[in-house]
Scaffold this active site. Structure first.
Site, PDB file in Angstrom:
ATOM      1  N   CYS A 131       0.828  -1.106   0.008  1.00 57.91           N
ATOM      2  CA  CYS A 131       0.164   0.006   0.050  1.00 57.91           C
ATOM      3  C   CYS A 131       1.040   1.295   0.068  1.00 57.91           C
ATOM      4  O   CYS A 131       1.300   1.713   1.231  1.00 57.91           O
ATOM      5  CB  CYS A 131      -0.994   0.191   1.284  1.00 57.91           C
ATOM      6  SG  CYS A 131      -1.903   1.649   1.218  1.00 57.91           S
ATOM      7  N   CYS A 134      -0.355   4.098   2.012  1.00 57.92           N
ATOM      8  CA  CYS A 134      -0.258   4.100   3.485  1.00 57.92           C
ATOM      9  C   CYS A 134       0.992   4.320   3.866  1.00 57.92           C
ATOM     10  O   CYS A 134       1.234   4.931   4.881  1.00 57.92           O
ATOM     11  CB  CYS A 134      -0.925   2.624   3.863  1.00 57.92           C
ATOM     12  SG  CYS A 134      -1.867   1.960   3.144  1.00 57.92           S
ATOM     13  N   ASP A 135       2.038   4.068   3.166  1.00 57.91           N
ATOM     14  CA  ASP A 135       3.439   3.952   3.815  1.00 57.91           C
ATOM     15  C   ASP A 135       4.530   4.641   2.834  1.00 57.91           C
ATOM     16  O   ASP A 135       5.557   4.709   3.710  1.00 57.91           O
ATOM     17  CB  ASP A 135       3.854   2.371   3.900  1.00 57.91           C
ATOM     18  CG  ASP A 135       3.073   1.342   4.534  1.00 57.91           C
ATOM     19  OD1 ASP A 135       2.450   1.963   5.423  1.00 57.91           O
ATOM     20  OD2 ASP A 135       2.522   0.051   4.220  1.00 57.91           O
TER      21      ASP A 135
END
Ligand code: NDP
Length: 310
Positions: A131, A134-135
């Site tokens: 992701c 997200c990261d």
């Protein structure tokens, strides 16, 4: 005994919950291990109608959840580990406990596919991610790799250039599945470097507990290089969450449930909506739409059954 149990709490499951709740069916939503689904892994959603400024994926999901709860939907965290669909009422096992239901709506979605190498597994969450949205933030000023040749790989690479100083896009072939527009956009970006005909063979270093490099093998020359990077983003598609329905419901060769027409499965009273049965559109709004259809079918089924019973 429930009237409606919904497996999955992404866009499809929560919309099904909203419609079933408004039909007074008090649906129970089993949230699953990836509660909230794919939208909770994204940032700004710009193509969900009704939000001209865009809305954050997790916020959209939270609002859907509240909206369905307002009309009586109930939620239960946990994962469905087995399902019995051969007899009515259907029964499903949630973390060891068995529940019975008159209708079942399957909205279990699709999960990220992984490369399947040991070092990848050891380093998930420690520099290996599926992701980017997200990261990506954690790799400001670092070099990273994105694996894959589809639109997701292009989109992730472009997104990661906001943070990373260099993105190497590693793809196993020289042709791309990605749409031309996305591919062109990635190619024009100076921070993105394409490494084609190449496999990620190993990710280093599980012993250190962090990503320090990736070992890459060119499939044509067999040449191996070790590329120092701080993160590996795997963007090689998704796998539908249908293993518990094997042998009970029809699936295509990749395990997507067959609905004909959507959201109808071959078992009366069992409906499927969202990504678990849609390998083509995979949009928040199309998942929501199919969730609505599934709930309406469940409602009609229950109504028919109650008439038949009198
Ligand atoms: P795709 O299935 O389109 O692409 C997966 C990629 O991963 C392929 O290039 C494939 O290689 C590669 N791959 C698969 N397995 C492996 C493996 N084990 N090792 C190495 N490489 C592997 O998935 P996406 O997630 O990219 O896209 C899914 C759908 O979502 C598509 O329809 C896409 O168009 C859509 N989408 C649209 C976006 C947009 O328009 N903004 C953004 C993101 C997704 P190979 O080609 O060799 O099979």
């Amino acid at each position: 005994m429930r009237d409606v149990v919904i497996i999955g709490s992404g866009c499809a499951g929560l919309t099904a919950a909203l419609y079933a709740a408004r039909a007074n069916l008090k649906p129970l939503v089993i949230e699953g291990i990836e509660a909230g689904g794919q939208l909770t892994l994204t940032t700004l959603v710009e193509n969900f109608p009704g939000f001209p400024e865009g809305i954050q994926g997790p916020e959209l999901i939270q609002r859907m959840k509240e909206q369905a709860a307002k009309f009586g939907a109930e939620y239960r965290s946990g994962n469905v580990t087995a399902a019995q669909l051969s007899m009515r009422p259907f029964s499903i096992t949630v973390d060891g406990e068995t529940l019975q239901t008159r209708t079942l709506i399957i909205a279990s979605g699709a999960s990220a596919r992984w490369l399947g190498i040991e070092s990848e597994k050891a380093l998930i969450g420690k520099g290996v991610s599926s992701c980017a949205t997200c990261d990506g933030f954690f790799f400001r000023g670092k070099n990273v790799i994105v694996v894959g040749g589809g639109d997701t790989a292009m989109e992730d690479s472009i997104f990661l250039t906001r943070f990373a100083s260099r993105v190497d896009l590693v793809h196993r072939r020289s042709e791309f599945r990605a749409s031309k527009i996305m591919l062109d956009r990635a190619r024009k970006n100076e921070k993105i470097h394409f490494i084609t005909n190449t496999l990620v063979e190993e990710i280093l270093d599980p012993v250190k507990g962090e990503v320090s490099a990736a070992r890459l093998r060119n499939v044509e020359t067999n040449a191996v290089i070790e590329k120092p990077v701080s993160a590996v983003f795997v963007a090689i598609g998704h796998v539908p969450n249908t293993s518990i329905f094997q042998g009970q419901l029809e699936m295509d060769k990749d395990g997507y449930l067959i609905t004909n027409p959507p959201p109808i499965t071959k078992i009366p009273g069992v409906y499927a909506c969202g990504d678990v049965q849609d390998r083509h559109y995979r949009q928040a709004v199309s998942a929501a739409g199919s969730g609505c259809m599934a709930a309406m079918e469940a409602e009609r089924f229950l109504e028919r059954e109650s008439h038949a019973g009198h």
